[in-house]
Design a protein around this motif. Structure first.
Motif, mmCIF file in Angstrom:
data_model
loop_
_atom_site.group_PDB
_atom_site.id
_atom_site.type_symbol
_atom_site.label_atom_id
_atom_site.label_comp_id
_atom_site.label_asym_id
_atom_site.label_seq_id
_atom_site.Cartn_x
_atom_site.Cartn_y
_atom_site.Cartn_z
ATOM 1 N N UNK A 143 0.823 -1.114 0.012
ATOM 2 C CA UNK A 143 0.082 -0.104 0.061
ATOM 3 C C UNK A 143 0.727 1.397 0.061
ATOM 4 N N UNK A 144 0.295 2.431 -0.430
ATOM 5 C CA UNK A 144 0.914 3.449 -0.553
ATOM 6 C C UNK A 144 0.783 4.690 0.777
ATOM 7 N N UNK A 145 1.902 5.264 1.110
ATOM 8 C CA UNK A 145 1.538 6.145 2.256
ATOM 9 C C UNK A 145 0.542 7.335 1.693
ATOM 10 N N UNK A 146 -0.160 7.584 2.669
ATOM 11 C CA UNK A 146 -1.151 9.014 2.218
ATOM 12 C C UNK A 146 -0.667 10.095 1.602
ATOM 13 N N UNK A 147 0.642 10.364 2.058
ATOM 14 C CA UNK A 147 1.275 11.442 1.488
ATOM 15 C C UNK A 147 2.440 10.812 0.445
ATOM 16 N N UNK A 148 2.151 9.711 -0.136
ATOM 17 C CA UNK A 148 3.260 9.138 -1.276
ATOM 18 C C UNK A 148 3.528 10.070 -2.421
ATOM 19 N N UNK A 149 2.665 11.181 -2.956
ATOM 20 C CA UNK A 149 3.399 12.028 -3.814
ATOM 21 C C UNK A 149 4.671 12.893 -3.513
ATOM 22 N N UNK A 150 4.473 13.172 -2.268
ATOM 23 C CA UNK A 150 5.581 13.890 -1.778
ATOM 24 C C UNK A 150 6.730 13.124 -1.189
ATOM 25 N N UNK A 151 6.549 11.988 -0.489
ATOM 26 C CA UNK A 151 7.619 11.423 0.260
ATOM 27 C C UNK A 151 7.934 10.072 -0.580
ATOM 28 N N UNK A 152 7.041 9.588 -1.492
ATOM 29 C CA UNK A 152 7.574 8.318 -2.130
ATOM 30 C C UNK A 152 7.402 6.848 -1.344
ATOM 31 N N UNK A 153 7.066 7.049 -0.212
ATOM 32 C CA UNK A 153 6.887 5.786 0.755
ATOM 33 C C UNK A 153 5.791 4.761 0.492
ATOM 34 N N UNK A 154 6.172 3.612 0.277
ATOM 35 C CA UNK A 154 5.433 2.458 0.062
ATOM 36 C C UNK A 154 5.726 1.258 1.092
ATOM 37 N N UNK A 155 4.688 0.583 1.422
ATOM 38 C CA UNK A 155 4.566 -0.305 2.513
ATOM 39 C C UNK A 155 4.458 -1.789 2.169
ATOM 40 N N UNK A 156 5.026 -2.788 2.299
ATOM 41 C CA UNK A 156 4.715 -4.173 2.006
ATOM 42 C C UNK A 156 4.890 -5.009 3.090
ATOM 43 N N UNK A 157 4.182 -6.396 2.975
ATOM 44 C CA UNK A 157 4.118 -7.325 3.860
ATOM 45 C C UNK A 157 4.722 -8.493 3.167
ATOM 46 N N UNK A 158 5.888 -9.325 3.861
ATOM 47 C CA UNK A 158 6.492 -10.265 3.107
ATOM 48 C C UNK A 158 6.977 -11.268 4.438
#
Length: 999
Positions: A143-158
């Motif tokens: 899933x993408x961080x709510x502020x993804x356009x600015x910070x580029x954070x994404x989260x994954x579960x593995x």
């Protein structure tokens, strides 16, 4: 079978939908073991001139004659194929899309309508290999961080391998750069939270509007035993939970904070991250944008699939219960009452649920009435699917009460996820619901079934045989180019009818037979067709052979779809039969009666699937060990094929690599070995049901190549009674007159087999089986073979001896004797043996295989007569499984007070349709052990180490949990369909009256 085990199998083997036809196969037929000096993969001799295959281009057997569901799926990005994709997501601000692959790759591609390439942003496995200390098991969600356009954070579960490594499942944050072709620096990885790896790890990730991260986890267990670590009810363990954390200010030292509003922050011993618990394997979650409710699709264990509307602090049941069904109610439970799932899908509907997205108001699906616009006050529709069967459903969640679920689509895909996205020019900026196909590696979108196109598809489905594209000339039944005739050695008995067989494969695809018989790969569009002809007597008294029916099996890439075409009186063409089937009254010649009335039954499509089920795919006779005729010198498409090697040379099939050590024979070839003839006959007429997972409640396993000592026939106690035979067994070596198999083949009365296809005893086949059983070495001194002519008081065993003499006697002499026995006996089993000599109009009326329930209910039954039939009749099979009183039934529920529980209409329906509704306690379990053994029956006992399965023959099988490879709940009852077919309508009415009186 668990979702995670399925994913592992499909991932490792690289299987596609076409390979398994959307289902896991449990049967493993034994390799055959007698001598035959020709291997099927050998080339034809030089003297053979085989016509090479021509392309079949005329097929019109696509789609369905029935109106489709409201939606369909359409491939998007057709030039891109991914390796076991798990998720697709738009990257706002990057003008790219990202696809997550199971092995740990994250790839991106341009947000255009028809991209032709993608770029790897991160290969997580390669990064781990550099470290040298971890091996990835799978990556599940992103899933993408709510502020993804600015910070580029994404989260994954593995997760890493092996199982049960502490901290082996991780939720990690990565950062995507802002380059034109973006990439992820593996050094940006920040591990947020972890829990042990295992089979069920969940997992899904999503952000709510308040910026908090939701995480679903699994119980960590393999399927057996369920929730072995008892994590789901343990608030001190993160597994089997819904977690809620705050990652907005994540650092290495403090990767998350716990929201103060979480329900268990002040409960001693509880993990404060837990928001709700009692989840088995929360695989996909979605937030309702109208209410911010979290919906979690929870992969079920044995009996159902679950979707939860998550409640704060809620106990959602696992593993105390599985939805409405108890599992382990004696374990320590977490706090609170169990919250019932919002949606429960029974296993006959879905086998492995995949959630789910909410359709926004801007969706392209809204014009079809899929979801209302916001100004109508609508809260949205939730879409979910099934990984196993490709079905897609919609759920109206507009109220807090019952959720209305509607079947929306049959996709044929291995659905692993959904997404809302905006495609470009093709949709004018409106949102699409995308479907991720794990098996085929493609991305699809849901679209409304185009009304005009839909009607075109339905209208264009061939209603006449001449329109199917199979034949160039129906007068001669000449196949079109690319369609070939074939001639198997052994075939099914159809009351003396003959069959002309053809098959066609569009394009250049080939049928492949795997190393074991019964395992085949069919190209999509493969069609098999049988044209059934029989001798009939015309109104003018002339006997001629006419075509009656053409039966078709068409493979749509996932399922085999059966259709029947009824030939017209002029023999010019045949017309599609309705899905419910049909009948045609004929007059046919009869060696005993001269002529008789005959009802040709066009089976319903559901009846066809009784034989052509998941373990009997395609045409039953089209197989390497049955296509072993002596190759002729000039065999071509028009003449047909006798040998698998001819089909290989012509380009229709792949070589069968294993050596055929035991070839089937024509059962009616007197020069062939007697046992091979009998076993070939049983394979074609009985083995479709009487095999592991074939649907029969009897334990016998007569499939070809199974050694006799493994068929469960010899000296085996018959489960459903002996019908009055002396010391009956399924097969008594040397004594066919005491063999239930022999009686069932010979009779028209109670217990007659087969229940479908043939409606009169096959005397040629019966003679064959009698001679075969009689030739077996008896385990005891042979009995004297005499016939007592005390007609009225004859035993069934004595009548069997008389029957055997009569079928070998000239009809002019046998008919009067048979009629005398029929008239004198009061035993329905004895009468049934001689009924073939009685004109149809003089026979007792029977319920048959297509009963009129309303007419049966209208008959006034007699409870006393029904009790007498139940308790004393030699033909009553009910008491073998059910008791009238007491709580210790054999393999069926007690009938005590059954009349209080069910009205007569329901009792009759259960007798006629025993598999329509099955109490979970009496569901049939199919177990595949690690050594390939298949066991079916009722689960009567279980603990942490072993299960006890009671099979249909009443035997108990103790199976260690560690020996279970896979497990399925069957949709067929142990009570077989058709038990009432040989009863008279009055007998059945009496039985219903008796059962109704049990109060």
């Amino acid at each position: 079978m668990s979702r995670d085990l399925l994913l592992s199998i499909v991932f490792v083997l690289g299987l596609s939908v076409t390979l398994t036809h959307g289902r896991a196969r449990a049967d493993q037929p034994a390799d055959t073991a007698a001598a035959n000096d020709r291997s099927v993969d050998g080339k034809a001799s030089e003297s053979q001139v085989l016509a090479q295959r021509l392309p079949w281009t005329q097929s019109r057997l696509q789609g369905s004659p029935d109106p489709p569901l409201p939606f369909q799926t359409q491939r998007v990005f057709p030039k891109l194929t991914f390796q076991s994709p798990m998720k697709i997501i738009d990257l706002p601000g990057r003008n790219r899309r990202l696809v997550l692959e199971r092995a740990g790759r994250m790839v991106t591609f341009d947000s255009v309508d028809d991209p032709d390439t993608f770029d790897v942003a991160l290969d997580l496995q390669a990064h781990l290999d550099v470290n040298g200390d971890e091996r990835i098991a799978s990556i599940r969600d992103m899933t993408l961080d709510p502020n993804f356009p600015d910070n580029g954070y994404l989260y994954c579960v593995w997760a890493i391998q092996p199982h049960e490594v502490d901290g082996g499942t991780r939720v990690s944050r990565y950062q995507l750069d802002d380059q034109q072709v973006p990439s992820i620096d593996p050094e940006t990885r920040l591990d947020i939270i972890s829990y042990p790896s295992g089979d069920h790890i969940g997992a899904s990730l999503c952000f709510a509007d308040d910026g908090l991260l939701w995480i679903t986890t699994g119980d960590g267990s393999l399927p057996f035993p369920p929730d072995i670590h008892k994590t789901a009810q343990n608030l001190g363990d993160l597994r089997g939970k819904v977690l809620r954390i705050d990652v907005r200010d994540a650092t290495v030292d403090q990767p998350y904070q716990v929201p103060a509003e979480n329900p268990f922050v002040d409960l001693a011993g509880a993990r404060p991250e837990v928001y709700a618990f009692g989840i088995r394997n929360g695989f996909r979650s979605a937030i309702d944008p109208s209410t911010q409710d979290l919906w979690v699709a929870d992969v079920g264990w044995e009996r159902c699939e679950l979707i939860h509307r998550i409640q704060k602090g809620g106990n959602h049941g696992w593993s105390l219960v599985e939805g409405p069904f108890p599992v382990d109610p004696d374990q320590p439970a977490g706090p609170g009452e169990i919250i019932e799932p919002a949606i429960v899908m029974q296993r006959n509907e879905a086998q492995s649920v995949t959630g789910g997205v909410f359709v926004p108001a801007s969706s392209n699906l809204n014009p079809a009435g899929f979801a209302d616009e916001p100004d109508a006050g609508h809260r949205g529709h939730y879409v979910f699917g099934c990984f196993m069967n490709g079905g897609i459903w919609t759920a109206d969640v507009s109220s807090d009460g019952n959720v209305e679920v509607t079947k929306a689509c049959e996709s044929g895909l291995r659905i692993i996820g959904f997404a809302n996205t905006t495609l470009n020019a093709s949709t004018s900026g409106r949102s699409d619901v995308l479907v991720v196909d794990y098996g085929g590696g493609g991305i699809y979108r849901m679209i409304p079934s185009d009304e005009s196109a839909t009607q075109f598809d339905v209208d264009q489905f061939p209603r006449r045989l001449s329109e199917t594209g199979l034949f160039s000339d129906l007068t001669t039944l000449s196949p079109n180019p690319g369609v070939a005739a074939y001639h198997p050695r052994a075939t099914m008995n159809r009351d003396g009818a003959s069959a002309q067989r053809v098959f066609g494969i569009p394009g250049d695809g080939k049928i492949a037979a795997r190393q074991r018989f019964g395992q085949y790969v069919y190209p999509e569009g493969t069609v098999f067709a049988n044209t059934i002809s029989r001798d009939v007597i015309t109104d003018g008294g002339v006997t001629k052979r006419v075509r009656v029916e053409t039966q078709i099996l068409a493979f749509d890439g996932l399922n085999w779809d059966p259709y029947s075409y009824r030939w017209d009186d002029e023999q010019q063409d045949a017309t599609l039969v309705d899905a419910t089937g049909d009948r045609r009254q004929l007059t046919v010649p009869d060696v005993r009666l001269g002529k008789r009335a005959y009802t040709h039954q066009f089976g319903s499509r559901s009846q066809c699937l009784v034989c052509h089920h998941v373990y009997n795919l395609g045409a039953l006779s089209f197989r390497p060990d049955n296509l072993t005729g002596t190759p002729t010198s000039a065999v071509g498409d028009s003449d047909g094929f006798d040998h698998w090697s001819q089909l290989v040379d012509a380009g229709y099939v792949e070589p069968f690599k294993a050596k055929i050590d035991l070839a089937m024979v024509n059962p009616h070839d007197p020069s062939a070995d007697l046992e091979l003839r009998a076993r070939s006959y049983l394979e074609m007429n009985c083995a479709a049901c009487h095999r592991p997972a074939g649907g029969s409640t009897a334990a016998i396993r007569v499939q070809w190549g199974n050694p006799m000592d493994q068929t469960e026939m010899l000296n085996a106690t018959p489960l459903q009674g002996g019908f009055g035979l002396d010391d009956p067994k399924v097969v008594v070596p040397g004594h066919p007159q005491r063999s239930v198999l022999m009686y069932r083949t010979a009779t028209l009365g109670p217990g007659r087999m087969p229940k479908l296809v043939a409606h009169e005893p096959d005397f040629a086949g019966a003679k064959l089986l009698w001679d075969w059983i009689e030739s077996m070495e008896p385990a005891e001194v042979p009995e004297p073979k005499f016939v007592d002519d005390d007609l009225a008081n004859s035993s069934l065993t004595n009548a069997m001896l008389k029957w055997n003499r009569l079928i070998r006697t000239d009809a002019s002499q046998s008919a009067p004797q048979a009629k005398a026995w029929y008239a004198a006996s009061r035993d329905p089993a004895v009468r049934g043996l001689f009924e073939s000599w009685i004109p149809v109009e003089q026979r007792h009326s029977r319920v048959g295989d297509a009963p009129d329930a309303e007419a049966l209910l209208a008959i006034q039954g007699d409870a006393d007569r029904g009790k007498l039939w139940f308790t004393q009749s030699s033909t009553a099979q009910c008491r073998g499984c059910h008791r009238i009183t007491g709580n210790d039934p054999l393999i069926g529920p007690s009938l005590e007070k059954v009349g209080t529980k069910f009205p007569p209409r329901d009792l009759l329906d259960q007798l006629l349709n025993p598999s329509r509704v099955i109490d979970p306690k009496w569901q049939t379990h199919l177990i595949l052990t690690v050594d390939g053994t298949v066991i079916t029956g009722l689960r009567i006992q279980e603990d942490a180490k072993q299960w006890t399965i009671r099979s249909a023959d009443g035997r108990d099988h103790v199976i260690l949990i560690d020996d279970i490879d896979s497990h399925q709940i069957q949709t067929q009852s142990l009570m077989p369909a058709g038990l009432c077919a040989s009863m008279t309508p009055n007998e059945l009415a009496d039985l219903v009256a008796f059962l109704s009186s049990l109060r």
